[in-house]
Design a protein around this motif. Structure first.
Motif, short mmCIF file in Angstrom:
data_model
loop_
_atom_site.label_atom_id
_atom_site.label_comp_id
_atom_site.label_asym_id
_atom_site.label_seq_id
_atom_site.Cartn_x
_atom_site.Cartn_y
_atom_site.Cartn_z
N LEU A 1 -8.18 19.44 -11.33
CA LEU A 1 -8.63 18.21 -11.44
C LEU A 1 -7.64 17.38 -12.29
O LEU A 1 -7.52 17.79 -13.17
N SER A 2 -7.29 16.08 -11.74
CA SER A 2 -6.56 15.09 -12.46
C SER A 2 -7.12 13.79 -11.78
O SER A 2 -8.41 13.70 -11.35
N ASP A 3 -6.39 12.75 -12.24
CA ASP A 3 -6.70 11.35 -11.89
C ASP A 3 -5.33 10.72 -11.72
O ASP A 3 -4.22 11.07 -12.19
N LEU A 4 -5.58 9.27 -11.40
CA LEU A 4 -4.43 8.45 -11.36
C LEU A 4 -3.84 7.88 -12.54
O LEU A 4 -2.62 7.59 -12.55
N ASP A 5 -4.46 8.21 -13.78
CA ASP A 5 -3.96 7.78 -14.93
C ASP A 5 -2.62 8.85 -15.39
O ASP A 5 -1.74 8.54 -15.80
N GLY B 1 -19.33 6.35 3.83
CA GLY B 1 -19.95 7.00 2.79
C GLY B 1 -19.86 6.37 1.31
O GLY B 1 -20.28 6.66 0.44
N GLY B 2 -19.34 4.89 1.52
CA GLY B 2 -19.67 4.08 0.37
C GLY B 2 -18.37 3.98 -0.60
O GLY B 2 -18.45 3.65 -1.66
N CYS B 3 -17.45 4.92 -0.32
CA CYS B 3 -16.23 5.22 -1.40
C CYS B 3 -14.96 4.37 -0.87
O CYS B 3 -13.79 4.78 -1.28
N LEU B 4 -15.09 3.52 -0.27
CA LEU B 4 -13.78 2.73 0.47
C LEU B 4 -12.67 2.30 -0.66
O LEU B 4 -11.58 2.34 -0.43
N THR B 5 -13.27 1.67 -1.71
CA THR B 5 -12.24 1.08 -2.54
C THR B 5 -11.53 2.20 -3.26
O THR B 5 -10.14 2.29 -3.35
N GLN B 6 -12.30 3.22 -3.74
CA GLN B 6 -11.03 4.42 -4.33
C GLN B 6 -10.32 5.12 -3.45
O GLN B 6 -9.43 5.50 -3.52
N GLU B 7 -11.12 5.14 -2.00
CA GLU B 7 -10.23 5.80 -0.95
C GLU B 7 -8.89 5.21 -0.78
O GLU B 7 -7.89 5.53 -0.47
N LYS B 8 -9.11 3.81 -0.45
CA LYS B 8 -7.91 2.95 -0.50
C LYS B 8 -6.81 3.22 -1.52
O LYS B 8 -5.66 3.16 -1.33
N ILE B 9 -7.44 3.09 -2.76
CA ILE B 9 -6.51 3.05 -3.89
C ILE B 9 -5.58 4.46 -3.95
O ILE B 9 -4.67 4.57 -3.98
N VAL B 10 -6.44 5.46 -3.57
CA VAL B 10 -5.89 6.96 -3.71
C VAL B 10 -5.02 6.68 -2.45
O VAL B 10 -3.60 7.45 -2.75
#
Length: 248
Positions: free
Chosen positions: A80-84, A110-119
């Motif tokens: 597991l990691s992240d965009l940082d 499902g309500g996760c559109l912002t994070q999905e678009k960033i990724v």
């Protein structure tokens, strides 16, 4: 449940599995950093990635788009990691609520559109996996719940009014099913679902809505998908490449 409904459910789940496994088999390589989307189809992709990691001794790192995606990554014991730590991804794999002939997506059911678009925007290749029900000629043909828009709570009324004045349709606050009140996103925001009544220039619509003060993000993913993989009704995968997508 009737035999017909049971058969349809089994067919849809098989189509999701086929699309997800095809993505995991063909677009994941050793050393990849992978954006992991949200939704019901994604679990099959994560399952298959985990199988390949075990069988082929692959080294992959996963960046989630939501709390659900994070839990899936941990469940299957993937790194597991992240965009940082990984700001550039080799591939992002995610589902969609609907895909039209121009590869424009509606996402955010499902309500996760912002994070999905960033990724998705951080990935060299964005691969969308979907069952046959999500394929449309025009947006709104099969998905009837509208375009999700993540918003700052205090701006909801102004946002609803501006969208209806410009484009018509109906804008409703998404309400939770197991609690009183609205759905709250992973970002602490709320969601408005805009049910449009005709086809539009989706790039222009996205730009207009995004510029309304208080809008965090729209569920219109325009010119972002590189590959769309549909699981078909007969258990096959149908891979479509978007030859017009902008170079990232």
């Amino acid at each position: 449940m009737s035999t017909t409904n049971s058969s349809l459910t089994n067919g849809v789940e098989n189509a999701k599995r086929v699309a997800a496994f095809t993505a995991a088999n063909n677009f994941v390589q050793n050393g990849y950093v992978i954006g992991v989307g949200s939704g019901s189809t994604i679990e099959y992709a994560v399952e298959r990635i985990a199988e390949r990691v075990e069988a082929e001794n692959l080294k992959v790192t996963c960046v989630p788009t939501s709390f659900q995606a994070r839990e899936l990554i941990l469940k299957y014991k993937l790194s597991l990691s992240d965009l940082d730590r990984h700001s550039k991804l080799d591939v992002a794999i995610d589902g969609a609520d609907e895909v039209d002939e121009q590869f424009t997506l509606i996402k955010g059911g499902g309500g996760c559109l912002t994070q999905e678009k960033i990724v998705a925007a951080a990935a060299k290749k964005f691969v969308v996996i979907a069952d046959f029900r999500k394929k449309s000629t025009n947006l709104g043909e099969n998905w009837k719940k509208g375009i999700p828009i993540e918003v700052v709570p205090m701006a909801i009324l102004q946002i609803q009014n501006k969208i209806k004045e410009k484009y018509g349709g109906i804008c409703t606050i998404r309400l939770a099913k197991s609690k009183a009140g609205p759905v709250i996103t992973d970002n602490g925001m709320m969601i408005v679902d805009w049910q449009f009544d005709k086809s539009h220039n989706w790039s222009e619509v996205h730009q207009f809505i995004k510029l309304i003060p208080g809008v965090v993000e729209t569920g219109i993913f325009f010119n972002m998908a590189d590959i769309v993989i549909y699981g078909t009704e007969n258990g096959q995968s149908d891979i479509k490449a978007n030859t017009t997508v902008l170079t990232k």
